[in-house]
Design a protein around this motif. Structure first.
Motif, PDB file in Angstrom:
ATOM      1  N   ARG A 183      -4.271   3.459   0.053  1.00 18.90           N
ATOM      2  CA  ARG A 183      -4.637   2.758  -1.183  1.00 18.90           C
ATOM      3  C   ARG A 183      -3.555   1.759  -1.597  1.00 18.90           C
ATOM      4  N   TYR A 233       0.838  -1.201   0.000  1.00 17.60           N
ATOM      5  CA  TYR A 233       0.000   0.000   0.000  1.00 17.60           C
ATOM      6  C   TYR A 233       0.869   1.245   0.000  1.00 17.60           C
ATOM      7  N   ARG A 261      -8.300   1.119   3.775  1.00 20.96           N
ATOM      8  CA  ARG A 261      -9.018   1.979   2.820  1.00 20.96           C
ATOM      9  C   ARG A 261      -9.849   3.031   3.543  1.00 20.96           C
ATOM     10  N   LYS A 262     -10.415   2.656   4.686  1.00 19.70           N
ATOM     11  CA  LYS A 262     -11.177   3.635   5.465  1.00 19.70           C
ATOM     12  C   LYS A 262     -10.280   4.768   5.948  1.00 19.70           C
ATOM     13  N   ALA A 263      -8.987   4.432   6.079  1.00 15.08           N
ATOM     14  CA  ALA A 263      -8.023   5.453   6.505  1.00 15.08           C
ATOM     15  C   ALA A 263      -7.370   6.132   5.303  1.00 15.08           C
ATOM     16  N   ASN A 264      -7.985   5.943   4.120  1.00 13.85           N
ATOM     17  CA  ASN A 264      -7.498   6.555   2.873  1.00 13.85           C
ATOM     18  C   ASN A 264      -6.122   6.045   2.439  1.00 13.85           C
TER      19      ASN A 264
END
Length: 509
Positions: free
Chosen positions: A182, A12, A177-180
């Motif tokens: 990617r 990520y 993903r909730k923490a942005n």
């Protein structure tokens, strides 16, 4: 000796904020801080980056718990097999061998150096077992060959613990993903380093356009078999299950394609290549044929009641199998390291890069509403191969049971394979009729394969029985197994006429 492990991980993008809070991820009961490791890795490749082009990485790394040489071979998205060898100054011979089909006569040179500070944490379950390892890597990349420059970035790696359910990776990704956070755009650190430093990049893979002409269709199949041979090379060297069989099939498919489509590819070019492919298939078959016979003999022996097993037949079979296998294995490894094999790979690359397509097979259709030229050319070739199978089947069944029939059915089996491969190659152009023929030929090939296996098992039983008799051992069981194999062949021959009539009735190519 190198060790192999399956690596399942996801990468990520990250920034300076570090690792988001992962507490509360379903199934994760705790997070264990493992401290920071300093890693220093030098990646090796050819000057034209052949390994990187195939998503293969070879590195020498110090620091961390697994210092040493690491070769990573792609298995699927996010999945790689990592082969590890002890730390040394030069590339270990075993790892160099595993990439020889890519490197060939090239040289492995240092191309990138990566130094990373890795902040490590374990995700653990309620019972304390490790579910995954999470690392936040601050990476500094330096180009060593083929370019220049440096790059720096931070990334997050989540690697599944051995034997754990991959769904934990999905749950972690959902939280990230909730923490942005990617997924990384690069499949590996090396790929990102090559992209972000100045210089050469891996040569792009061949991505041909949608096939239109007969030549396009045949070449797509040729390319796929060439790729399969090269991709399977490391697995064959590691003696992975079914790898020898799969490489042999790819070799046969390629040779059959050259023979089946003489109106597409220039035989003056492909015939000599076909001879070399025949040689390679034969070398691959030395061990494979023996392996099939050993499995068949073990199976039929296990099916016998203990009261019918007389003499030390199991021990004799085991000794025979081990001796035959060991010799075949050593010979095959020698073949894969030979100049002849590597030259064949170069020749196949040349055929793909500069295909010897005949002029008529390169023509594109002028009117879309009329049957395409490609379909006519391919269908004619497939029908011709099928006609040869038909002639051989009918000729063989006219022979009385015995050697002549056995030989005839063996030839029919080989032609059935060739027809199957021709139908596979033509499948995208001819559609369902070719797919149906492929399926029918596979079934016929299996039936005739059972017959041929029976013939070869009887030959082997006769040889082993003679050795046992000379050693004054009881040979009753050898004779019993021989008789059962005779009956098995008779059953195949009895079933063949009905099977063949059904195939002829479904022929629509």
């Amino acid at each position: 000796m190198a060790d192999t492990k399956r690596e399942i991980e996801r990468k990520y993008e990250s920034d300076d904020s570090g690792l988001p809070d992962l507490t509360g991820v379903a199934g994760v009961a705790g997070i264990v801080d493992k401290g920071t490791a300093e890693l220093d890795a030098t990646y090796y490749d050819t000057s034209d980056l052949r390994l990187a082009a195939a998503s293969i990485t070879l590195r020498r790394r110090t620091g961390g718990h697994d210092a040493g040489w690491h070769l990573k071979l792609p298995v699927g998205p996010g999945v790689r097999d990592e082969i590890q060898a002890p730390l040394s100054d030069t590339v270990p011979d075993e790892l160099a061998g595993l990439v020889r089909a890519r490197v060939r006569e090239g040289q492995l040179v240092p191309v990138v150096r990566l130094r990373s500070d890795r902040d490590l944490r374990d995700l653990v379950a309620a019972d304390g077992r490790q579910l995954a390892e999470v690392g936040v890597d601050t990476v500094r990349a330096e180009r060593l060959f083929g370019g220049e420059g440096t790059a720096q970035w931070t990334e997050i790696e989540v690697e599944l613990a051995d034997g754990e359910d991959q769904r934990i990776l999905d749950k972690v990704e959902k939280r990230l993903r909730k923490a942005n956070v990617r997924p990384s755009k690069s499949a590996s650190k090396l790929a990102r380093a090559l992209a972000e430093t100045r210089g050469g990049h891996p040569r792009p893979k061949d991505e041909p356009a949608e096939p239109v002409t007969a030549g396009d269709h045949v070449l797509a199949y040729v390319r796929a078999q060439r790729d399969a041979i090269v991709d399977l090379d490391p697995a064959v060297r590691q003696d992975a299950e079914e790898s020898v069989h799969d490489m042999r099939v790819a070799t046969r498919r390629l040779r059959s394609t050259f023979k089946s489509f003489p109106k597409v590819l220039d035989r003056k070019v492909t015939d000599p290549i076909g001879d070399e492919l025949k040689w390679l298939a034969g070398e691959l078959g030395v061990g494979r044929d023996q392996e099939v016979l050993a499995e068949r003999l073990d199976t039929v022996l296990d099916d016998l009641p203990a009261t019918l097993v007389h003499g030390p037949i199991q021990d004799r079979l085991a000794t025979w199998s081990k001796a035959e296998y060991g010799g075949a294995r050593r010979r095959l490894l020698g073949v894969l390291d030979s100049a002849r094999y590597l030259t064949l790979l170069d020749t196949l690359d040349a055929v793909v890069a500069d295909p010897p397509v005949l002029k008529a097979a390169a023509k594109k259709p002028k009117k879309a509403k009329k049957p395409k030229k490609a379909e006519k050319v391919l269908a004619k070739a497939v029908r011709k191969d099928f006609a040869k199978v038909a002639a051989l089947i009918e000729e063989a069944m006219e022979q009385p049971p015995g050697t002549d029939r056995d030989l005839g059915l063996h030839e029919a089996r080989k032609k059935a394979k060739r027809t199957r491969y021709a139908a596979e190659a033509a499948g995208p152009a001819l559609g369902s009729p070719a797919k149906a023929l492929t399926k029918a030929m596979k079934s016929l090939q299996g039936l005739l394969g059972d017959h041929q296996d029976s013939v070869m098992v009887r030959v082997t039983l006769g040889e082993l029985s003679a050795v046992a008799h000379a050693a004054k051992e009881n040979t009753f069981t050898y004779g019993l197994l021989y008789g059962r194999e005779e009956r098995r062949a008779e059953e195949v021959e009895a079933a063949l006429p009905e099977e063949w009539e059904a195939i002829k009735g479904s022929m629509d190519v």
